[in-house]
Design a protein around this motif. Structure first.
Motif, PDB file in Angstrom:
ATOM      1  N   LEU A  25       0.737  -1.124  -0.110  1.00 40.04           N
ATOM      2  CA  LEU A  25       0.004   0.076  -0.067  1.00 40.04           C
ATOM      3  C   LEU A  25       0.918   1.077   0.152  1.00 40.04           C
ATOM      4  O   LEU A  25       0.635   2.333  -0.909  1.00 40.04           O
ATOM      5  N   ALA A  26       1.821   1.460   0.780  1.00 44.72           N
ATOM      6  CA  ALA A  26       2.865   2.472   0.962  1.00 44.72           C
ATOM      7  C   ALA A  26       3.444   2.717  -0.513  1.00 44.72           C
ATOM      8  O   ALA A  26       3.690   3.825  -0.804  1.00 44.72           O
ATOM      9  N   ARG A  27       3.924   1.600  -1.116  1.00 44.07           N
ATOM     10  CA  ARG A  27       4.573   1.496  -2.445  1.00 44.07           C
ATOM     11  C   ARG A  27       3.776   2.202  -3.581  1.00 44.07           C
ATOM     12  O   ARG A  27       3.960   2.997  -4.217  1.00 44.07           O
ATOM     13  N   ILE A  28       2.348   1.648  -3.383  1.00 46.29           N
ATOM     14  CA  ILE A  28       1.402   2.437  -4.353  1.00 46.29           C
ATOM     15  C   ILE A  28       1.359   3.916  -4.276  1.00 46.29           C
ATOM     16  O   ILE A  28       1.327   4.579  -5.131  1.00 46.29           O
ATOM     17  N   LEU A  29       1.037   4.403  -2.928  1.00 43.92           N
ATOM     18  CA  LEU A  29       0.782   5.582  -2.783  1.00 43.92           C
ATOM     19  C   LEU A  29       2.062   6.432  -2.812  1.00 43.92           C
ATOM     20  O   LEU A  29       1.967   7.588  -3.225  1.00 43.92           O
ATOM     21  N   VAL A 178      11.954   0.547  -7.232  1.00 46.22           N
ATOM     22  CA  VAL A 178      12.665   1.343  -6.403  1.00 46.22           C
ATOM     23  C   VAL A 178      13.177   0.315  -5.354  1.00 46.22           C
ATOM     24  O   VAL A 178      12.766  -0.889  -5.299  1.00 46.22           O
ATOM     25  N   VAL A 179      14.135   1.066  -4.572  1.00 46.10           N
ATOM     26  CA  VAL A 179      14.903   0.455  -3.576  1.00 46.10           C
ATOM     27  C   VAL A 179      13.915   0.749  -2.401  1.00 46.10           C
ATOM     28  O   VAL A 179      13.541   1.762  -2.115  1.00 46.10           O
ATOM     29  N   TRP A 180      13.521  -0.255  -1.634  1.00 47.58           N
ATOM     30  CA  TRP A 180      12.628  -0.102  -0.370  1.00 47.58           C
ATOM     31  C   TRP A 180      13.344  -0.322   0.832  1.00 47.58           C
ATOM     32  O   TRP A 180      13.984  -1.600   1.070  1.00 47.58           O
ATOM     33  N   VAL A 198       7.894  -5.582  -3.291  1.00 46.64           N
ATOM     34  CA  VAL A 198       7.463  -4.176  -3.644  1.00 46.64           C
ATOM     35  C   VAL A 198       7.711  -4.041  -5.148  1.00 46.64           C
ATOM     36  O   VAL A 198       6.923  -2.890  -5.469  1.00 46.64           O
ATOM     37  N   ASN A 199       8.337  -4.591  -5.741  1.00 51.30           N
ATOM     38  CA  ASN A 199       8.520  -4.378  -7.041  1.00 51.30           C
ATOM     39  C   ASN A 199       7.671  -5.419  -8.086  1.00 51.30           C
ATOM     40  O   ASN A 199       8.087  -5.033  -9.240  1.00 51.30           O
ATOM     41  N   GLN A 200       6.949  -6.136  -7.521  1.00 46.71           N
ATOM     42  CA  GLN A 200       6.128  -7.006  -8.331  1.00 46.71           C
ATOM     43  C   GLN A 200       4.657  -6.522  -8.628  1.00 46.71           C
ATOM     44  O   GLN A 200       4.395  -5.760  -7.855  1.00 46.71           O
TER      45      GLN A 200
END
Length: 249
Positions: A25-29, A178-180, A198-200
């Motif tokens: 969710l944080a990745r999408i936002l 991105v790098v998370w 997070v990148n899939q």
């Protein structure tokens, strides 16, 4: 004359049960042009007050430099510190994340090397704190299952809560990897898996408990306080939300 950096207008904290899709969710936002999303868990309010202010100062400076109207931070364990957050950051709002408790405990149990009792107790504690936060307002409930069923509708609802225009393009977040987290940090198997996820693209992980949760743990969700929690979040009879719970308050 020193010019002060602008402060973001809206402060959003994603918190609730762990292993609910909160990183996704944080990745999408973070893909939204009006939102500055911190790409790691700060655990600022879990820290002592000295470290708290140091972490918050860095985050607020980064958010101000970004000149975005909204900043978002994701630390699931902050669900136990929402009162302190509200007192420290006036106007802070909360996205409370949840998921079928059986799937949460299955995922946590694997992380805890088979300690499903520890996983179950964490789900109970996080869920109770989530319920309290919802009752206190300034919150929106985000259910993983609703998101999987209709990603656009789920994120559009969050955008209305946050106060930004929904951009369907943010659902294609995975097109720009991105790098998370901390890039040079030593990764545990759990953090390495999360870093990759997070990148899939959006992936359906519902129902894993059917093959991964021991029967003696699964039956705990059928009665008592665990059943009351499941009922509260709409996991008792079908997928509807319980009466009295407004997705946007």
């Amino acid at each position: 004359m020193v010019r002060l950096l602008p402060k973001p207008k809206v402060s959003i904290f994603i918190c609730g049960c762990g292993h609910t899709g909160s990183t996704l969710l944080a990745r999408i936002l973070a893909s939204h042009p009006e939102i500055f999303s911190i790409r790691r868990e700060t655990s600022a309010f879990v820290s002592n007050k000295g470290a708290r202010w140091t972490k918050l100062s860095v985050v607020l400076l980064q958010a101000a430099i970004s000149r975005r109207s909204v900043w978002v931070e994701k630390t699931p364990n902050h669900i136990h510190y929402t009162r302190q957050i509200a007192e420290t950051i006036p106007g802070a709002r909360f996205i409370v994340v949840t998921r079928d408790g059986r799937d949460i405990v299955t995922s946590l149990g694997q992380r805890y090397e088979g300690d499903f009792d520890k996983a179950f107790q964490r789900w109970m504690a996080d869920s109770k704190a989530s319920m309290a936060r919802i009752e206190n307002g300034e919150s929106i409930l985000w259910r993983y299952e609703d998101f999987i069923e209709s990603p656009a509708l789920s994120i559009e609802r969050l955008c209305r809560f946050i106060g930004v225009t929904f951009d369907p393009g943010i659902l294609n977040y995975h097109h720009q990897p991105v790098v998370w987290g901390r890039e040079k940090a030593v990764r545990t198997p759990h953090s390495a898996r999360r870093h990759a996820q997070v990148n899939q693209p959006i992936t359906d992980y519902r129902g894993g408990w059917r093959s991964g949760l021991p029967a003696n743990v699964a039956c705990r969700f059928d009665a008592g306080e665990a059943r009351e929690i499941m009922d509260y979040f709409g996991y008792a009879q079908g997928e509807r939300l319980p009466e009295g719970i407004d997705l946007q308050s």
